[in-house]
Design a protein around this motif. Structure first.
Motif, PDB file in Angstrom:
ATOM      1  N   SER A 163      14.799 113.777  53.140  1.00 58.21           N
ATOM      2  CA  SER A 163      15.850 113.366  52.211  1.00 58.21           C
ATOM      3  C   SER A 163      17.175 113.872  52.767  1.00 58.21           C
ATOM      4  O   SER A 163      17.640 114.956  52.417  1.00 58.21           O
ATOM      5  CB  SER A 163      15.629 113.915  50.796  1.00 58.21           C
ATOM      6  N   LEU A 164      17.764 113.072  53.651  1.00 61.02           N
ATOM      7  CA  LEU A 164      19.055 113.460  54.216  1.00 61.02           C
ATOM      8  C   LEU A 164      20.130 113.459  53.134  1.00 61.02           C
ATOM      9  O   LEU A 164      21.012 114.319  53.122  1.00 61.02           O
ATOM     10  CB  LEU A 164      19.435 112.497  55.345  1.00 61.02           C
ATOM     11  N   HIS A 165      20.038 112.519  52.203  1.00 61.53           N
ATOM     12  CA  HIS A 165      21.011 112.465  51.108  1.00 61.53           C
ATOM     13  C   HIS A 165      20.983 113.755  50.285  1.00 61.53           C
ATOM     14  O   HIS A 165      22.022 114.379  50.030  1.00 61.53           O
ATOM     15  CB  HIS A 165      20.719 111.258  50.211  1.00 61.53           C
ATOM     16  N   GLY A 166      19.784 114.170  49.888  1.00 58.41           N
ATOM     17  CA  GLY A 166      19.676 115.398  49.111  1.00 58.41           C
ATOM     18  C   GLY A 166      20.163 116.614  49.884  1.00 58.41           C
ATOM     19  O   GLY A 166      20.810 117.509  49.328  1.00 58.41           O
ATOM     20  N   GLY A 192      16.940 105.417  52.834  1.00 56.88           N
ATOM     21  CA  GLY A 192      17.920 104.737  53.677  1.00 56.88           C
ATOM     22  C   GLY A 192      19.053 105.685  54.040  1.00 56.88           C
ATOM     23  O   GLY A 192      19.114 106.828  53.590  1.00 56.88           O
ATOM     24  N   ILE A 193      19.971 105.188  54.853  1.00 61.64           N
ATOM     25  CA  ILE A 193      21.033 106.056  55.365  1.00 61.64           C
ATOM     26  C   ILE A 193      22.296 106.041  54.513  1.00 61.64           C
ATOM     27  O   ILE A 193      23.070 107.007  54.532  1.00 61.64           O
ATOM     28  CB  ILE A 193      21.418 105.651  56.804  1.00 61.64           C
ATOM     29  N   PHE A 197      25.120 109.065  54.154  1.00 60.94           N
ATOM     30  CA  PHE A 197      26.383 108.924  54.880  1.00 60.94           C
ATOM     31  C   PHE A 197      27.574 108.850  53.929  1.00 60.94           C
ATOM     32  O   PHE A 197      28.690 109.228  54.289  1.00 60.94           O
ATOM     33  CB  PHE A 197      26.340 107.700  55.779  1.00 60.94           C
ATOM     34  N   ALA A 198      27.347 108.359  52.710  1.00 62.59           N
ATOM     35  CA  ALA A 198      28.427 108.309  51.728  1.00 62.59           C
ATOM     36  C   ALA A 198      28.928 109.716  51.390  1.00 62.59           C
ATOM     37  O   ALA A 198      30.112 109.907  51.098  1.00 62.59           O
ATOM     38  CB  ALA A 198      27.965 107.600  50.463  1.00 62.59           C
ATOM     39  N   VAL A 199      28.035 110.697  51.419  1.00 61.59           N
ATOM     40  CA  VAL A 199      28.447 112.087  51.162  1.00 61.59           C
ATOM     41  C   VAL A 199      29.440 112.544  52.226  1.00 61.59           C
ATOM     42  O   VAL A 199      30.471 113.159  51.919  1.00 61.59           O
ATOM     43  CB  VAL A 199      27.220 113.022  51.139  1.00 61.59           C
ATOM     44  N   LEU A 200      29.158 112.241  53.477  1.00 65.52           N
ATOM     45  CA  LEU A 200      30.048 112.646  54.563  1.00 65.52           C
ATOM     46  C   LEU A 200      31.385 111.914  54.476  1.00 65.52           C
ATOM     47  O   LEU A 200      32.435 112.490  54.771  1.00 65.52           O
ATOM     48  CB  LEU A 200      29.376 112.374  55.911  1.00 65.52           C
ATOM     49  N   ARG A 201      31.355 110.666  54.075  1.00 69.55           N
ATOM     50  CA  ARG A 201      32.610 109.932  53.903  1.00 69.55           C
ATOM     51  C   ARG A 201      33.443 110.547  52.787  1.00 69.55           C
ATOM     52  O   ARG A 201      34.662 110.674  52.900  1.00 69.55           O
ATOM     53  CB  ARG A 201      32.321 108.466  53.587  1.00 69.55           C
ATOM     54  N   ARG A 202      32.788 110.950  51.706  1.00 75.36           N
ATOM     55  CA  ARG A 202      33.507 111.508  50.555  1.00 75.36           C
ATOM     56  C   ARG A 202      34.269 112.767  50.963  1.00 75.36           C
ATOM     57  O   ARG A 202      35.392 112.994  50.510  1.00 75.36           O
ATOM     58  CB  ARG A 202      32.525 111.824  49.439  1.00 75.36           C
ATOM     59  N   PHE A 203      33.648 113.579  51.812  1.00 79.74           N
ATOM     60  CA  PHE A 203      34.292 114.840  52.198  1.00 79.74           C
ATOM     61  C   PHE A 203      35.082 114.708  53.501  1.00 79.74           C
ATOM     62  O   PHE A 203      35.603 115.691  54.015  1.00 79.74           O
ATOM     63  CB  PHE A 203      33.241 115.951  52.306  1.00 79.74           C
ATOM     64  N   ARG A 204      35.120 113.507  54.056  1.00 81.92           N
ATOM     65  CA  ARG A 204      35.975 113.156  55.176  1.00 81.92           C
ATOM     66  C   ARG A 204      35.717 114.011  56.420  1.00 81.92           C
ATOM     67  O   ARG A 204      36.631 114.405  57.126  1.00 81.92           O
ATOM     68  CB  ARG A 204      37.444 113.243  54.759  1.00 81.92           C
ATOM     69  N   HIS A 205      34.445 114.270  56.679  1.00 79.39           N
ATOM     70  CA  HIS A 205      34.081 114.944  57.920  1.00 79.39           C
ATOM     71  C   HIS A 205      34.044 113.926  59.056  1.00 79.39           C
ATOM     72  O   HIS A 205      33.742 112.752  58.852  1.00 79.39           O
ATOM     73  CB  HIS A 205      32.710 115.608  57.794  1.00 79.39           C
ATOM     74  N   GLU A 206      34.337 114.395  60.255  1.00 82.12           N
ATOM     75  CA  GLU A 206      33.991 113.593  61.420  1.00 82.12           C
ATOM     76  C   GLU A 206      32.481 113.684  61.600  1.00 82.12           C
ATOM     77  O   GLU A 206      31.869 114.702  61.285  1.00 82.12           O
ATOM     78  CB  GLU A 206      34.713 114.100  62.666  1.00 82.12           C
ATOM     79  N   ASP A 259      21.132  99.202  62.253  1.00 81.95           N
ATOM     80  CA  ASP A 259      21.772  99.543  60.981  1.00 81.95           C
ATOM     81  C   ASP A 259      22.486 100.892  61.059  1.00 81.95           C
ATOM     82  O   ASP A 259      23.609 101.038  60.564  1.00 81.95           O
ATOM     83  CB  ASP A 259      20.736  99.584  59.854  1.00 81.95           C
ATOM     84  N   VAL A 260      21.830 101.877  61.658  1.00 83.67           N
ATOM     85  CA  VAL A 260      22.453 103.197  61.791  1.00 83.67           C
ATOM     86  C   VAL A 260      23.703 103.103  62.656  1.00 83.67           C
ATOM     87  O   VAL A 260      24.775 103.631  62.307  1.00 83.67           O
ATOM     88  CB  VAL A 260      21.455 104.222  62.380  1.00 83.67           C
ATOM     89  N   GLU A 261      23.577 102.424  63.787  1.00 79.63           N
ATOM     90  CA  GLU A 261      24.720 102.311  64.689  1.00 79.63           C
ATOM     91  C   GLU A 261      25.866 101.535  64.039  1.00 79.63           C
ATOM     92  O   GLU A 261      27.032 101.927  64.145  1.00 79.63           O
ATOM     93  CB  GLU A 261      24.313 101.629  65.994  1.00 79.63           C
ATOM     94  N   ALA A 262      25.551 100.441  63.351  1.00 76.49           N
ATOM     95  CA  ALA A 262      26.603  99.623  62.730  1.00 76.49           C
ATOM     96  C   ALA A 262      27.365 100.408  61.674  1.00 76.49           C
ATOM     97  O   ALA A 262      28.593 100.302  61.572  1.00 76.49           O
ATOM     98  CB  ALA A 262      25.986  98.366  62.117  1.00 76.49           C
ATOM     99  N   TYR A 263      26.651 101.195  60.876  1.00 77.22           N
ATOM    100  CA  TYR A 263      27.323 101.998  59.851  1.00 77.22           C
ATOM    101  C   TYR A 263      28.278 102.990  60.509  1.00 77.22           C
ATOM    102  O   TYR A 263      29.425 103.154  60.077  1.00 77.22           O
ATOM    103  CB  TYR A 263      26.293 102.736  59.002  1.00 77.22           C
ATOM    104  N   CYS A 264      27.805 103.649  61.552  1.00 74.83           N
ATOM    105  CA  CYS A 264      28.643 104.640  62.238  1.00 74.83           C
ATOM    106  C   CYS A 264      29.880 103.977  62.847  1.00 74.83           C
ATOM    107  O   CYS A 264      31.004 104.479  62.696  1.00 74.83           O
ATOM    108  CB  CYS A 264      27.841 105.350  63.321  1.00 74.83           C
ATOM    109  N   ARG A 265      29.694 102.878  63.523  1.00 77.01           N
ATOM    110  CA  ARG A 265      30.828 102.207  64.156  1.00 77.01           C
ATOM    111  C   ARG A 265      31.822 101.706  63.119  1.00 77.01           C
ATOM    112  O   ARG A 265      33.035 101.722  63.340  1.00 77.01           O
ATOM    113  CB  ARG A 265      30.338 101.035  65.012  1.00 77.01           C
ATOM    114  N   LYS A 266      31.327 101.256  61.982  1.00 77.32           N
ATOM    115  CA  LYS A 266      32.200 100.745  60.922  1.00 77.32           C
ATOM    116  C   LYS A 266      33.209 101.787  60.473  1.00 77.32           C
ATOM    117  O   LYS A 266      34.371 101.465  60.172  1.00 77.32           O
ATOM    118  CB  LYS A 266      31.355 100.288  59.732  1.00 77.32           C
TER     119      LYS A 266
END
Length: 295
Positions: A163-166, A192-193, A197-206, A259-266
Motif C-alpha cells: 500500500s504505497l498510498h497508505g 494503483g499508483i 502519487f497524488a500525496v506527493l503532488r499535494r506536498f509538492r515534492h520532486e 502507466d507509471v511512466e506516463a504519470y511521472c512524465r505528465k
C-alpha cells in the motif's frame, strides 16, 4: 572511506564519490550543503541587486554603486543548502522475486543513492514499506553515517502486501521539509499508483520513480499447466497456459509500465525502468546520470 557492507564494495564506493544529486529547482534545506536554496541572504552565489531597505544587513551594500550613483543598493546571494531526500524501498512480498531478487537490486540502488547524498551533506531518510512503513531510519547526514544506512538496508526483508498510498499518506502526515522523494518499487499495488502519487503532488515534492522489475515478469516461462500463488496475499489460481493468455499477460504488464511512466512524465517527474538484468554499475553510473538526476 565508509565501511563497505554486503551491498556495495569499496571500489564502487570510490566511483560514487565524484557524484552529487542534480535538483531541478532550488531546495528548502536548513543546513549548509551543495544545493541552491530558496533563502536569499549572505551566501556564496551572487544572484541579483535590489534597493536597500531599513533593517537590511549593511555588509551586503554595494559601496561601489553608492560611490558612483549615490544610491544604496543591496547585493543578493543564494545560500547553499542541504537537500532533504526521502528514499522509499518497497519491501512487500512481490519484491522477493527474480535472480537477483528485485529487493536485492532495490537495496543496492538505495545504498548507492544514500551514499552519494551523505557525501554531499544532504539529509537522508530511509523508509522500507509494504502495506505501510515497515521500518525507517530517521534523518542521517554526513559520510560517517553511511555504515548505519548500509546496515539498515541490509536488514530489510520482503514480506506482506503493498500500500504505497497508505505509506506516503502516513509518512507525510507530519510536517516534513519539501525535498526529493525517491521510490524504488515494482509498483504492483492493488490500489494503483494514482492515490499514492497524488500525496506527493499535494506536498509538492520532486519525485524519482525507479521502476524495478525482473525480466521473468515481462517474459514468463511457464509450463502448460500451473498453479500460481500470489506472493502477497497467498491466493492461488490453477491455470492452463496458452499463447493467448501469455500475450494478454504481456500486454497487461506493458500497460502497467507505461502507466507509471506516463504519470511521472505528465507531472515532470523522473522515471527510470530498472530491470534487474541491467548491470548495477551501468544503472548508477550511466543511466541515472543520463536522466539528469546524478551529475
Amino acid at each position: 572511506m565508509a565501511t563497505p557492507g554486503a551491498l556495495l564494495d569499496e571500489s564502487f564506493l570510490r566511483k560514487l564519490e565524484v557524484l552529487s544529486f542534480a535538483t531541478r529547482r532550488p531546495v528548502h534545506g536548513q543546513l549548509k550543503g551543495v544545493h541552491r536554496s530558496r533563502r536569499v541572504g549572505a551566501g556564496m552565489v551572487f544572484t541579483d541587486y535590489r534597493p536597500y531597505a531599513s533593517g537590511d544587513d549593511i555588509r551586503n551594500i554595494d559601496w561601489g554603486i553608492y560611490l558612483r550613483m549615490d544610491r544604496l543598493i543591496l547585493k543578493l546571494f543564494e545560500e547553499e543548502a542541504d537537500l532533504p531526500i526521502y528514499l522509499f524501498v518497497d519491501a512487500s512480498g512481490s519484491m522477493d522475486f527474480g535472480a537477483p531478487t528485485k529487493l536485492d537490486y532495490a537495496r543496492r540502488i538505495a545504498a548507492g543513492l544514500a551514499y552519494v547524498a551523505l557525501l554531499n551533506h544532504d539529509r537522508v531518510n530511509l523508509i522500507a514499506f509494504a502495506d505501510g512503513v515497515v521500518q525507517s531510519l530517521p534523518t542521517r547526514r554526513g559520510k560517517n553515517q553511511a555504515p548505519q544506512a548500509f546496515a539498515f538496508l541490509e536488514s530489510i526483508r520482503a514480506d506482506g502486501q503493498t500500500s504505497l498510498h497508505g505509506t506516503l499518506r502516513r509518512f507525510f502526515s507530519v510536517p516534513r521539509t519539501r525535498g526529493v522523494a525517491i521510490i524504488i518499487s515494482d509498483f504492483l499495488d492493488a490500489e494503483g499508483i494514482e492515490p499514492a502519487f497524488a500525496v506527493l503532488r499535494r506536498f509538492r515534492h520532486e519525485v524519482v520513480a525507479i521502476h524495478t522489475l525482473a525480466p521473468e515478469e515481462r517474459e514468463p516461462q511457464l509450463p502448460e499447466e500451473v498453479v500460481l500463488v500470489d506472493c502477497e496475499d497467498g491466493t492461488t489460481a490453477e491455470l492452463e497456459i496458452t499463447p493467448s493468455l501469455l500475450e494478454a499477460y504481456r500486454a497487461r504488464m506493458q500497460q502497467h509500465v507505461r502507466d507509471v511512466e506516463a504519470y511521472c512524465r505528465k507531472y515532470g517527474w523522473a522515471h527510470l525502468q530498472a530491470s534487474t538484468a541491467i548491470p548495477f554499475e551501468d544503472l548508477m553510473l550511466k543511466m541515472l546520470r543520463a536522466e539528469g538526476w546524478l551529475r
